[in-house]
Design a protein around this motif. Structure first.
Motif, PDB file in Angstrom:
ATOM      1  N   GLY A   9      58.765  18.890 -47.734  1.00 61.58           N
ATOM      2  CA  GLY A   9      57.559  18.304 -48.309  1.00 61.58           C
ATOM      3  C   GLY A   9      57.566  16.813 -48.048  1.00 61.58           C
ATOM      4  O   GLY A   9      58.599  16.150 -48.210  1.00 61.58           O
ATOM      5  N   GLY A  10      56.433  16.258 -47.636  1.00 58.35           N
ATOM      6  CA  GLY A  10      56.352  14.833 -47.321  1.00 58.35           C
ATOM      7  C   GLY A  10      55.804  13.998 -48.464  1.00 58.35           C
ATOM      8  O   GLY A  10      55.713  12.784 -48.350  1.00 58.35           O
ATOM      9  N   GLY A  11      55.395  14.658 -49.561  1.00 54.84           N
ATOM     10  CA  GLY A  11      54.783  13.907 -50.652  1.00 54.84           C
ATOM     11  C   GLY A  11      53.334  13.554 -50.332  1.00 54.84           C
ATOM     12  O   GLY A  11      52.804  13.924 -49.281  1.00 54.84           O
ATOM     13  N   PRO A  12      52.697  12.793 -51.207  1.00 54.62           N
ATOM     14  CA  PRO A  12      51.247  12.565 -51.103  1.00 54.62           C
ATOM     15  C   PRO A  12      50.825  11.413 -50.202  1.00 54.62           C
ATOM     16  O   PRO A  12      49.659  11.061 -50.172  1.00 54.62           O
ATOM     17  CB  PRO A  12      50.856  12.283 -52.556  1.00 54.62           C
ATOM     18  CG  PRO A  12      52.071  11.653 -53.141  1.00 54.62           C
ATOM     19  CD  PRO A  12      53.255  12.288 -52.468  1.00 54.62           C
ATOM     20  N   ARG A  47      59.870  20.646 -40.082  1.00 54.38           N
ATOM     21  CA  ARG A  47      58.433  20.819 -40.310  1.00 54.38           C
ATOM     22  C   ARG A  47      58.072  20.038 -41.558  1.00 54.38           C
ATOM     23  O   ARG A  47      58.522  20.375 -42.658  1.00 54.38           O
ATOM     24  CB  ARG A  47      58.126  22.305 -40.497  1.00 54.38           C
ATOM     25  CG  ARG A  47      56.691  22.597 -40.859  1.00 54.38           C
ATOM     26  CD  ARG A  47      55.768  22.301 -39.673  1.00 54.38           C
ATOM     27  NE  ARG A  47      54.422  22.785 -39.921  1.00 54.38           N
ATOM     28  CZ  ARG A  47      53.376  21.997 -40.167  1.00 54.38           C
ATOM     29  NH1 ARG A  47      53.522  20.680 -40.192  1.00 54.38           N
ATOM     30  NH2 ARG A  47      52.202  22.498 -40.374  1.00 54.38           N
ATOM     31  N   LEU A  48      57.313  18.945 -41.349  1.00 49.61           N
ATOM     32  CA  LEU A  48      56.952  18.071 -42.462  1.00 49.61           C
ATOM     33  C   LEU A  48      55.530  18.370 -42.902  1.00 49.61           C
ATOM     34  O   LEU A  48      54.606  18.332 -42.098  1.00 49.61           O
ATOM     35  CB  LEU A  48      57.056  16.611 -42.017  1.00 49.61           C
ATOM     36  CG  LEU A  48      56.868  15.575 -43.113  1.00 49.61           C
ATOM     37  CD1 LEU A  48      58.042  15.596 -44.091  1.00 49.61           C
ATOM     38  CD2 LEU A  48      56.736  14.179 -42.506  1.00 49.61           C
ATOM     39  N   LYS A  49      55.389  18.666 -44.191  1.00 51.62           N
ATOM     40  CA  LYS A  49      54.063  18.998 -44.700  1.00 51.62           C
ATOM     41  C   LYS A  49      53.690  18.012 -45.796  1.00 51.62           C
ATOM     42  O   LYS A  49      54.560  17.525 -46.510  1.00 51.62           O
ATOM     43  CB  LYS A  49      54.084  20.404 -45.291  1.00 51.62           C
ATOM     44  CG  LYS A  49      54.242  21.463 -44.231  1.00 51.62           C
ATOM     45  CD  LYS A  49      54.435  22.808 -44.849  1.00 51.62           C
ATOM     46  CE  LYS A  49      54.388  23.865 -43.791  1.00 51.62           C
ATOM     47  NZ  LYS A  49      53.039  24.065 -43.240  1.00 51.62           N
ATOM     48  N   GLY A  50      52.395  17.757 -45.949  1.00 48.65           N
ATOM     49  CA  GLY A  50      51.968  16.901 -47.048  1.00 48.65           C
ATOM     50  C   GLY A  50      52.321  17.536 -48.383  1.00 48.65           C
ATOM     51  O   GLY A  50      52.322  18.767 -48.516  1.00 48.65           O
ATOM     52  N   GLY A  51      52.658  16.704 -49.356  1.00 52.03           N
ATOM     53  CA  GLY A  51      52.927  17.222 -50.701  1.00 52.03           C
ATOM     54  C   GLY A  51      54.140  18.124 -50.722  1.00 52.03           C
ATOM     55  O   GLY A  51      55.199  17.792 -50.192  1.00 52.03           O
ATOM     56  N   ASP A  52      53.994  19.279 -51.342  1.00 48.80           N
ATOM     57  CA  ASP A  52      55.059  20.282 -51.388  1.00 48.80           C
ATOM     58  C   ASP A  52      54.750  21.364 -50.351  1.00 48.80           C
ATOM     59  O   ASP A  52      53.591  21.766 -50.204  1.00 48.80           O
ATOM     60  CB  ASP A  52      55.111  20.915 -52.793  1.00 48.80           C
ATOM     61  CG  ASP A  52      56.230  21.922 -52.886  1.00 48.80           C
ATOM     62  OD1 ASP A  52      57.356  21.527 -53.237  1.00 48.80           O
ATOM     63  OD2 ASP A  52      55.999  23.115 -52.568  1.00 48.80           O
ATOM     64  N   PRO A  53      55.781  21.841 -49.621  1.00 49.19           N
ATOM     65  CA  PRO A  53      55.494  22.772 -48.529  1.00 49.19           C
ATOM     66  C   PRO A  53      54.915  24.121 -48.974  1.00 49.19           C
ATOM     67  O   PRO A  53      54.296  24.821 -48.170  1.00 49.19           O
ATOM     68  CB  PRO A  53      56.859  22.979 -47.851  1.00 49.19           C
ATOM     69  CG  PRO A  53      57.876  22.440 -48.781  1.00 49.19           C
ATOM     70  CD  PRO A  53      57.193  21.468 -49.687  1.00 49.19           C
TER      71      PRO A  53
END
Ligand code: SAH
Length: 254
Positions: free
Chosen positions: A14-17, A90-96
């Protein structure tokens, strides 16, 4: 020095907001050793080169209605990378796992025999209202919150259940379907006076909060755009009261 071939690996992080300092320490450490980073539009995209100095980057960015790389291709490419020995992140916005299709990517990788690590992230569903001074739960005001995707319209039964729940309703990806959501909830009995906030581009310099009621929010938010978090419930009024008491958004986000 002889080098043995490393076994590849996929990390779903997760990358956070948005801001890099809202990444978890664990996600930052995983980025630092990644060989290839698959990222999309939300999360700390501006700081990626610094965070992952040895990685190559693949933009699989998704904007509503325009999917750059089909989901199956993303998963297949990550699996290929891991098979060739790479540390794939794999980096995703917020929580994956909050509307991020992280579950599908994890299942695909595991089915292909690739080990997967999951690193949770700070979800916009909670963090964006929080930074705007809106607590999703508050003693004697709201003791539950429900997070809903506005990606597709809900069914009549879903509107009825949501309207009857009480507590706080949080909607992600909801700008396009806000008129139908509001109409459905009002028809299902949610009070027209229910406070509503639309929180656009949380944690960015152009963050904007628009507040109204269930009856007024469609007109009030006519210029609002994604990404935005929509919050419905009495806690929205509480956020406004706290702001009046001096806890304005600038102070809160400083
Ligand atoms: N996994 C993500 C959500 C992915 S869905 C998470 O846990 O946050 C994408 C939606 O998240 C956007 O349409 C928007 O509703 C919300 N979102 C993500 N980041 C945001 C931000 N910085 N400000 C406002 N909304 C945001």
């Amino acid at each position: 020095m002889t080098r043995t071939r490393r076994t590849g690996h996929i990390t779903l992080a997760g990358g956070g907001p948005g801001p890099a300092d809202l990444l978890t320490v664990r996600a930052a450490r995983a980025l630092a050793v990644a060989d290839v980073v698959y990222f999309d539009r939300l999360g700390p995209t501006a700081d990626l080169a610094q965070l992952a100095p040895r990685a190559t980057f693949v933009d699989v960015g998704k904007t509503p209605g325009r999917h750059k790389v089909p989901q199956e291709d993303i998963t297949a490419r990550m699996i290929d990378g891991a098979r060739s020995g790479l540390q794939v992140l794999r980096l995703k916005g917020g929580d994956p796992f909050v509307f991020g299709r992280g579950g599908e990517e994890m299942a695909g990788a595991l089915a292909a025999g690739i080990p997967v690590t999951v690193i949770p992230g700070v979800s916009s569903a909670i963090a964006v209202p929080g930074a705007a001074g809106i607590p999703l739960t508050h003693r004697n005001v709201s003791h539950l919150f429900t997070v809903v995707s506005g990606h597709a319209p809900l069914t009549g039964r879903e509107y009825a259940h949501l309207a009857g729940l009480g507590g706080t309703l949080v909607v992600l990806m909801g700008i396009g379907t806000l008129p139908s959501l509001v109409a459905g909830l009002r028809l299902a009995g949610l009070a027209a006076s229910t406070p509503v906030a639309v929180l656009e581009r949380g944690f960015s310099p152009t963050a904007r909060t628009t507040t109204s009621t269930l009856a007024g929010i469609v007109a009030a938010s006519s210029t609002c755009r994604n990404p935005a978090v929509i919050v419905m419930g009495e806690v929205v009024a509480l956020g406004a009261e706290l702001a009046v008491a001096g806890l304005d958004a600038a102070l809160l986000t400083a």
